[in-house]
Design a protein around this motif. Structure first.
Motif, PDB file in Angstrom:
ATOM      1  N   HIS A 298       0.735  -0.387   0.039  1.00  0.00           N
ATOM      2  CA  HIS A 298       0.452   0.120  -0.184  1.00  0.00           C
ATOM      3  C   HIS A 298       0.597   1.655   0.327  1.00  0.00           C
ATOM      4  CE1 HIS A 298      -3.385  -2.366   0.413  1.00  0.00           C
ATOM      5  NE2 HIS A 298      -3.121  -2.346   1.577  1.00  0.00           N
ATOM      6  N   LEU A 299      -0.103   2.509  -0.542  1.00  0.00           N
ATOM      7  CA  LEU A 299       0.747   3.474  -0.286  1.00  0.00           C
ATOM      8  C   LEU A 299       1.501   4.153   1.137  1.00  0.00           C
ATOM      9  CD1 LEU A 299      -2.289   6.200  -1.696  1.00  0.00           C
ATOM     10  CD2 LEU A 299      -0.012   5.787  -3.067  1.00  0.00           C
ATOM     11  N   PRO A 300       2.533   4.620   0.884  1.00  0.00           N
ATOM     12  CA  PRO A 300       2.642   5.903   2.486  1.00  0.00           C
ATOM     13  C   PRO A 300       1.643   6.386   3.353  1.00  0.00           C
ATOM     14  CG  PRO A 300       4.489   5.152   0.200  1.00  0.00           C
ATOM     15  CD  PRO A 300       3.245   5.349  -0.272  1.00  0.00           C
ATOM     16  N   LYS A 301       1.677   6.270   4.808  1.00  0.00           N
ATOM     17  CA  LYS A 301       0.941   6.902   5.088  1.00  0.00           C
ATOM     18  C   LYS A 301      -0.532   6.922   4.807  1.00  0.00           C
ATOM     19  CE  LYS A 301       3.224  10.887   4.357  1.00  0.00           C
ATOM     20  NZ  LYS A 301       3.846  12.420   4.269  1.00  0.00           N
ATOM     21  N   SER A 302      -1.044   5.411   4.724  1.00  0.00           N
ATOM     22  CA  SER A 302      -2.057   5.403   4.050  1.00  0.00           C
ATOM     23  C   SER A 302      -2.989   4.882   4.572  1.00  0.00           C
ATOM     24  CB  SER A 302      -2.428   4.359   2.260  1.00  0.00           C
ATOM     25  OG  SER A 302      -2.071   3.537   2.565  1.00  0.00           O
ATOM     26  N   THR A 303      -4.431   4.824   5.099  1.00  0.00           N
ATOM     27  CA  THR A 303      -5.283   4.240   5.802  1.00  0.00           C
ATOM     28  C   THR A 303      -4.813   2.706   5.529  1.00  0.00           C
ATOM     29  OG1 THR A 303      -7.109   4.671   4.181  1.00  0.00           O
ATOM     30  CG2 THR A 303      -6.963   6.066   6.459  1.00  0.00           C
ATOM     31  N   LEU A 304      -4.799   1.720   4.547  1.00  0.00           N
ATOM     32  CA  LEU A 304      -4.574   0.376   4.233  1.00  0.00           C
ATOM     33  C   LEU A 304      -2.542   0.253   4.866  1.00  0.00           C
ATOM     34  CD1 LEU A 304      -5.449   0.648   0.799  1.00  0.00           C
ATOM     35  CD2 LEU A 304      -7.038   0.553   2.719  1.00  0.00           C
ATOM     36  N   ILE A 305      -2.087   0.713   5.475  1.00  0.00           N
ATOM     37  CA  ILE A 305      -1.127   0.174   5.675  1.00  0.00           C
ATOM     38  C   ILE A 305      -1.431   0.137   7.510  1.00  0.00           C
ATOM     39  CG2 ILE A 305       0.506   2.458   5.828  1.00  0.00           C
ATOM     40  CD1 ILE A 305       2.668   1.468   5.168  1.00  0.00           C
ATOM     41  N   MET A 306      -1.960   1.801   7.620  1.00  0.00           N
ATOM     42  CA  MET A 306      -2.215   1.527   9.353  1.00  0.00           C
ATOM     43  C   MET A 306      -2.891   0.105   9.653  1.00  0.00           C
ATOM     44  SD  MET A 306      -3.276   4.710   9.349  1.00  0.00           S
ATOM     45  CE  MET A 306      -1.994   6.800   8.889  1.00  0.00           C
ATOM     46  N   LEU A 307      -3.160  -0.331   8.784  1.00  0.00           N
ATOM     47  CA  LEU A 307      -4.686  -1.554   9.447  1.00  0.00           C
ATOM     48  C   LEU A 307      -3.255  -2.934   9.033  1.00  0.00           C
ATOM     49  CD1 LEU A 307      -8.370  -2.255   7.546  1.00  0.00           C
ATOM     50  CD2 LEU A 307      -6.060  -4.669   7.731  1.00  0.00           C
ATOM     51  N   VAL A 308      -3.067  -3.290   8.437  1.00  0.00           N
ATOM     52  CA  VAL A 308      -1.864  -3.835   8.507  1.00  0.00           C
ATOM     53  C   VAL A 308      -1.532  -4.503   9.592  1.00  0.00           C
ATOM     54  CG1 VAL A 308      -1.837  -4.712   5.838  1.00  0.00           C
ATOM     55  CG2 VAL A 308      -0.684  -3.073   6.492  1.00  0.00           C
ATOM     56  N   SER A 309      -0.734  -2.653  10.080  1.00  0.00           N
ATOM     57  CA  SER A 309      -0.002  -2.643  10.979  1.00  0.00           C
ATOM     58  C   SER A 309      -0.732  -2.780  12.117  1.00  0.00           C
ATOM     59  CB  SER A 309       0.557  -0.792  11.021  1.00  0.00           C
ATOM     60  OG  SER A 309       1.196  -0.788   9.778  1.00  0.00           O
ATOM     61  N   ALA A 310      -1.132  -2.809  12.423  1.00  0.00           N
ATOM     62  CA  ALA A 310      -2.681  -3.237  13.317  1.00  0.00           C
ATOM     63  C   ALA A 310      -2.495  -5.166  13.446  1.00  0.00           C
ATOM     64  CB  ALA A 310      -4.218  -2.500  13.158  1.00  0.00           C
ATOM     65  N   PHE A 311      -2.956  -5.278  12.576  1.00  0.00           N
ATOM     66  CA  PHE A 311      -3.355  -6.549  12.254  1.00  0.00           C
ATOM     67  C   PHE A 311      -1.542  -7.268  12.649  1.00  0.00           C
ATOM     68  CE2 PHE A 311      -2.982 -10.883  10.274  1.00  0.00           C
ATOM     69  CZ  PHE A 311      -3.907 -11.709  10.806  1.00  0.00           C
ATOM     70  N   ALA A 312      -0.165  -6.859  12.097  1.00  0.00           N
ATOM     71  CA  ALA A 312       0.436  -7.152  12.525  1.00  0.00           C
ATOM     72  C   ALA A 312       1.974  -6.746  12.838  1.00  0.00           C
ATOM     73  CB  ALA A 312       1.461  -7.295  10.974  1.00  0.00           C
ATOM     74  N   GLY A 313       1.486  -5.890  13.662  1.00  0.00           N
ATOM     75  CA  GLY A 313       2.681  -4.746  14.584  1.00  0.00           C
ATOM     76  C   GLY A 313       3.266  -3.802  13.101  1.00  0.00           C
ATOM     77  N   ARG A 314       3.161  -2.089  13.704  1.00  0.00           N
ATOM     78  CA  ARG A 314       4.143  -0.842  12.791  1.00  0.00           C
ATOM     79  C   ARG A 314       5.474  -1.711  12.422  1.00  0.00           C
ATOM     80  NH1 ARG A 314       7.022   3.310  12.591  1.00  0.00           N
ATOM     81  NH2 ARG A 314       7.373   2.969  15.090  1.00  0.00           N
ATOM     82  N   ASP A 315       6.481  -2.010  12.932  1.00  0.00           N
ATOM     83  CA  ASP A 315       7.691  -2.129  13.307  1.00  0.00           C
ATOM     84  C   ASP A 315       7.806  -3.192  12.253  1.00  0.00           C
ATOM     85  OD1 ASP A 315       8.117   0.054  14.490  1.00  0.00           O
ATOM     86  OD2 ASP A 315       9.019  -1.354  16.481  1.00  0.00           O
ATOM     87  N   PHE A 316       7.521  -4.360  12.331  1.00  0.00           N
ATOM     88  CA  PHE A 316       7.580  -5.741  11.413  1.00  0.00           C
ATOM     89  C   PHE A 316       7.193  -5.404   9.621  1.00  0.00           C
ATOM     90  CE2 PHE A 316       6.200 -10.005  10.839  1.00  0.00           C
ATOM     91  CZ  PHE A 316       6.858 -10.559  10.052  1.00  0.00           C
ATOM     92  N   ILE A 317       5.715  -4.634   9.684  1.00  0.00           N
ATOM     93  CA  ILE A 317       5.205  -4.002   8.708  1.00  0.00           C
ATOM     94  C   ILE A 317       5.900  -2.971   8.219  1.00  0.00           C
ATOM     95  CG2 ILE A 317       3.720  -2.684   7.253  1.00  0.00           C
ATOM     96  CD1 ILE A 317       2.621  -5.369   7.826  1.00  0.00           C
TER      97      ILE A 317
END
Length: 341
Positions: A298-317
């Motif tokens: 997904h795009l940088p700073k998008s709501t979509l990368i935030m969603l996957v970060s909630a699932f897998a952790g921001r640092d890991f993503i």
């Protein structure tokens, strides 16, 4: 949280402009959340990661050929119209370009008069409400006159518009494709079913707000757009049965994820439901409905990368995204995929 916490450097040449000829030949990055390890595969290898008793949840929305090119009836001035969503009958909310040309009462003609739109309202955000008139069936007229509204970061036109549809697309109503599903072929789905993987469908009509950048300084300030969703009683029962039997629910795409999370949040379980959701999923939100996620990059700073970060952790993503850049993965709608479990 500062929005820049979800930023990363993406070279423009990694934005996929055209789809691969074979849907399942895209690359697949596999992320194991528990072990924090990353594998590099091909999408067809997804069969090695799904097993009997798992459930794959697919969004069966179909993209409307929602971009129309017409002319003002009185002056002949060219106007582009983009359908957003149907409000009632033949009335739609639309975006028009150039907006200043279209005032209340303006009439826009498409084709040889097969379709006419009259502006009935100018909205606060600059959009318009229009009333369409035509002979026959609206969707058939739209198919003959409209173009697929590709995302703004795709500059190329595609010759086969079906390539921006999933092979299982059925329910008309989206302004954009649920792109994680573009990797599946009918053969791949049949192979998974023969392996004992359950296939369940839901519908979420993707709005153009999915492309809207986050323009605020902090994540919490962002307001999500609302999108229509629907889950049938049959699908809900299957999902509850999978959970009861300790099977894994694998969501295909952020759209399927948002639908499932909305329903579980509102009802505590999977249940027949429909309505509008503006759920915004970002850390530290704990996802309750899914055990795995197939998604694109997904795009940088998008709501979509935030969603996957909630699932897998921001640092890991962000680590995975850096590997994707280093390994020259293809990004966004026509790009490569990621499987997180």
């Amino acid at each position: 949280m500062d929005i820049n916490a979800y930023d990363f450097h993406l070279p423009e040449e990694l934005i996929a402009q055209v789809p691969l000829k074979d849907r399942a030949s895209s690359r697949l990055m596999v992320l194991n959340r528990e072990k924090k390890n990353i594998e590099h595969q091909r999408f067809a290898d997804i069969t090695n990661y799904l097993q009997k008793g798992d459930c794959l949840v697919l969004n069966d929305t179909r993209v409307l050929p929602a971009r129309l090119y017409g002319a003002k009836e009185d002056t002949g001035g060219k106007v582009e119209v983009l359908l957003l969503h149907q409000t009632a009958g033949d009335e739609w909310e639309v975006l028009v370009k150039p907006a200043k040309k279209v005032k209340q009462g303006s009439r826009i003609v498409f084709g040889d008069g097969q379709l006419v739109a009259e502006c009935t309202e100018i909205q606060e955000h600059g959009g318009r409400k229009v009333q369409f008139s035509y002979d026959g069936i609206f969707l058939e007229v739209l198919e003959s006159l409209g173009e697929m509204p590709l995302p703004p970061y795709i500059k190329e036109q595609i010759s086969d518009q079906e390539r921006y549809q999933t092979v299982y697309a059925k329910e008309e109503g989206s302004a954009a494709a649920p792109t994680a599903g573009l990797h599946f072929t009918n053969e791949l789905l049949e192979e998974l079913e023969s392996k004992g993987v359950e296939i369940v469908y839901l519908t979420l009509h993707v709005g153009l707000g999915t492309f809207r950048p986050v323009s605020v300084d902090t994540v919490e300030e962002h307001e999500m757009h609302a999108e229509f969703y629907q889950l049938s009683d049959e699908s809900a029962n299957k999902l509850n049965e999978i959970k009861k039997n300790n099977g894994r629910i694998i969501s295909v795409g952020t759209t399927s994820t948002r639908t499932l999370e909305t329903i579980v949040r509102d009802h505590g379980t999977f249940k027949e439901a429909s309505g509008w959701t503006d759920i915004f999923i970002y850390p530290p939100y704990q996802l309750q409905a899914i055990d795995g996620l197939i998604t694109n990059f997904h795009l940088p700073k998008s709501t979509l990368i935030m969603l996957v970060s909630a699932f897998a952790g921001r640092d890991f993503i962000l680590e995975a995204y850096q590997k994707a850049v280093d390994e020259r993965y293809r990004f966004f709608s026509f790009g490569d995929a990621m499987f997180i479990f």
